[in-house]
Design a protein around this motif. Structure first.
Motif, short mmCIF file in Angstrom:
data_model
loop_
_atom_site.label_atom_id
_atom_site.label_comp_id
_atom_site.label_asym_id
_atom_site.label_seq_id
_atom_site.Cartn_x
_atom_site.Cartn_y
_atom_site.Cartn_z
N ALA A 49 0.82 -1.21 0.00
CA ALA A 49 0.00 0.00 0.00
C ALA A 49 0.86 1.26 0.00
CB ALA A 49 -0.93 -0.01 1.21
N ILE A 50 1.94 1.25 0.77
CA ILE A 50 2.78 2.44 0.87
C ILE A 50 3.54 2.70 -0.42
CG2 ILE A 50 4.77 3.44 2.05
CD1 ILE A 50 3.85 2.04 4.59
N PHE A 51 4.08 1.64 -1.00
CA PHE A 51 4.95 1.79 -2.18
C PHE A 51 4.23 1.37 -3.47
CE2 PHE A 51 7.80 1.05 1.44
CZ PHE A 51 8.60 2.19 1.36
N ALA A 52 2.91 1.53 -3.51
CA ALA A 52 2.17 1.18 -4.72
C ALA A 52 2.61 2.01 -5.91
CB ALA A 52 0.67 1.35 -4.48
N ASP A 53 2.95 3.27 -5.68
CA ASP A 53 3.40 4.13 -6.79
C ASP A 53 4.66 3.58 -7.44
OD1 ASP A 53 1.31 5.86 -6.30
OD2 ASP A 53 2.47 7.09 -4.90
N ILE A 54 5.53 2.95 -6.64
CA ILE A 54 6.79 2.44 -7.16
C ILE A 54 6.63 1.03 -7.72
CG2 ILE A 54 9.19 1.89 -6.53
CD1 ILE A 54 8.96 3.97 -4.32
N LEU A 92 -2.86 -3.32 -6.12
CA LEU A 92 -1.91 -2.62 -5.25
C LEU A 92 -2.50 -1.32 -4.73
CD1 LEU A 92 1.48 -3.12 -7.14
CD2 LEU A 92 0.76 -4.21 -5.02
N TYR A 93 -3.09 -0.54 -5.61
CA TYR A 93 -3.69 0.71 -5.18
C TYR A 93 -4.95 0.48 -4.34
CZ TYR A 93 -0.66 3.76 -7.95
OH TYR A 93 0.42 4.46 -8.44
N GLY A 94 -5.66 -0.62 -4.63
CA GLY A 94 -6.84 -0.92 -3.83
C GLY A 94 -6.51 -1.27 -2.39
N SER A 95 -5.29 -1.77 -2.14
CA SER A 95 -4.90 -2.07 -0.77
C SER A 95 -4.86 -0.81 0.09
CB SER A 95 -3.52 -2.76 -0.75
OG SER A 95 -2.52 -1.90 -1.29
N ARG A 96 -4.58 0.32 -0.52
CA ARG A 96 -4.59 1.58 0.24
C ARG A 96 -5.99 1.89 0.76
NH1 ARG A 96 -0.93 5.85 -3.38
NH2 ARG A 96 1.10 4.88 -2.94
N ILE A 97 -6.97 1.73 -0.10
CA ILE A 97 -8.35 2.01 0.31
C ILE A 97 -8.81 1.04 1.38
CG2 ILE A 97 -10.73 2.06 -0.50
CD1 ILE A 97 -9.73 3.07 -3.16
N SER A 98 -8.50 -0.24 1.20
CA SER A 98 -8.95 -1.24 2.17
C SER A 98 -8.33 -1.00 3.54
CB SER A 98 -8.59 -2.64 1.66
OG SER A 98 -9.29 -2.93 0.46
N LEU A 99 -7.05 -0.74 3.59
CA LEU A 99 -6.40 -0.48 4.88
C LEU A 99 -6.89 0.82 5.49
CD1 LEU A 99 -2.69 -1.57 4.20
CD2 LEU A 99 -4.41 -2.74 5.58
N THR A 100 -7.10 1.84 4.67
CA THR A 100 -7.61 3.11 5.19
C THR A 100 -8.99 2.94 5.81
OG1 THR A 100 -6.35 4.35 3.53
CG2 THR A 100 -8.18 5.48 4.59
N VAL A 101 -9.87 2.25 5.09
CA VAL A 101 -11.21 2.01 5.62
C VAL A 101 -11.15 1.20 6.91
CG1 VAL A 101 -13.40 0.84 5.19
CG2 VAL A 101 -12.35 2.22 3.39
N GLY A 102 -10.32 0.14 6.91
CA GLY A 102 -10.23 -0.70 8.09
C GLY A 102 -9.73 0.06 9.31
N LEU A 103 -8.66 0.83 9.15
CA LEU A 103 -8.06 1.53 10.29
C LEU A 103 -8.94 2.68 10.79
CD1 LEU A 103 -4.32 1.65 9.13
CD2 LEU A 103 -5.32 0.20 10.89
N ILE A 104 -9.45 3.49 9.88
CA ILE A 104 -10.25 4.65 10.30
C ILE A 104 -11.60 4.22 10.85
CG2 ILE A 104 -11.38 6.74 9.49
CD1 ILE A 104 -9.10 7.20 7.60
N ALA A 105 -12.25 3.25 10.20
CA ALA A 105 -13.56 2.79 10.69
C ALA A 105 -13.43 2.16 12.06
CB ALA A 105 -14.17 1.80 9.70
#
Length: 297
Positions: A49-54, A92-105
């Motif tokens: 999730a962190i290094f998806a851009d790379i 890879l980019y979808g992992s950012r959304i999933s982790l964000t939703v999980g942690l913030i929710a």
């Protein structure tokens, strides 16, 4: 002078004891092979999730109609979707959304639930009845129906999905915190703090909450996996993340129309969801075993 030395030595002894307890919990956690596997899987997901851009070889929203519905190959490891977008990059980019939703929710629900549970358990009476009856109402509604109702009222989008998942998870933390308060508020150290003039907020935050963290941490770890699954479910039925944003549940929803001709459109997003939820469940089970004082031996 002697009293000051005694207080200093007692505080140092308390800090040493806390450090030793943390080390003991970490030692028991490391001895659990399944928990270590779950932690490695979670770290891999966070790294992606962190290094998806790379890591991502392609733009997740860039369309290439000529290469649509291509099977996995050296050019596209997970193949391409119905619009020619690279599935590996989108996962890879979808992992950012999933982790964000999980942690913030989970963070939202744990804060609100712990606050309500602390008020209900510490003060009791009418407040306890009102809060617990409200949580009973929320628990009587299936979580997926409650999420759909909230998102339908607020509208689709990442923020509203997190709010809906957070609200549906509040009762679990409220009940855990209330149970801890009921068993701890009559303890001697709480009476001593109250006799010393400490406020109710100070007693709850500094004395009761630290002794209630173990079940809350385990619950939060398990709920992160549940939040990821709920987010994917909401996106699957069209009430979650708005396209073309890459999200695992939305990828499953669009891929079901091509299940016979291009099964990789649903296989790889489904495996990503399973990977994330499985990692959090292993972590939660490991933390439960490590924090349970009955399993010290």
């Amino acid at each position: 002078m002697e009293k000051t030395k005694d207080l200093t030595s007692s505080s140092e002894a308390g800090s040493i004891k806390k450090r030793s307890q943390v080390k003991e919990v970490w030692r028991r956690f490391c001895r659990n092979k399944q928990a270590m596997v779950g932690m490695c899987m979670l770290l891999l997901l966070i790294f992606a999730a962190i290094f998806a851009d790379i890591i991502a070889p392609y733009d997740p929203v860039e369309q290439d109609i000529i290469n649509r519905l291509k099977p996995p190959s050296s050019a596209h490891w997970f193949g391409t979707d119905e619009l020619g977008r690279d599935i590996f990059s989108r996962i890879l980019y979808g992992s950012r959304i999933s982790l964000t939703v999980g942690l913030i929710a989970v963070g939202l629900s744990s804060i609100v639930g712990c606050a309500l549970g602390a008020i209900a358990g510490y003060y009791g009476g009418v407040l306890d009845n009102i809060i617990m009856r409200c949580t009973d109402v929320l628990m009587a509604i299936p979580s997926i129906l409650l999420n759909i109702s909230i998102v339908a009222a607020l509208g689709t989008g990442l923020q509203n999905v997190m709010i809906a998942i957070g609200i549906s998870s509040v009762p679990a933390y409220c009940r855990i915190m209330r149970a801890s308060l009921l068993s701890l508020k009559e303890q001697e150290f709480v009476d001593a703090s109250r006799a010393a003039g400490a406020s109710d907020v100070h007693i709850i935050i500094h004395h009761i909450l630290p002794n209630s963290l173990a079940p809350l941490i385990v619950q939060a770890t398990l709920k992160i996996g549940g939040a990821i699954l709920s987010c994917a479910s909401m996106s699957f039925i069209g009430l979650g993340i708005v396209p073309p944003t890459p999200e695992w549940g939305a990828m499953l929803s669009t891929g079901r129309d091509f299940l016979r001709d291009a099964p990789h459109l649903t296989a790889f997003p489904g495996m990503a969801i399973m990977f994330a939820v499985f990692a959090m469940n292993l972590m939660g089970d490991g933390l439960r075993d490590a924090l349970d004082p009955k399993l010290k031996n």
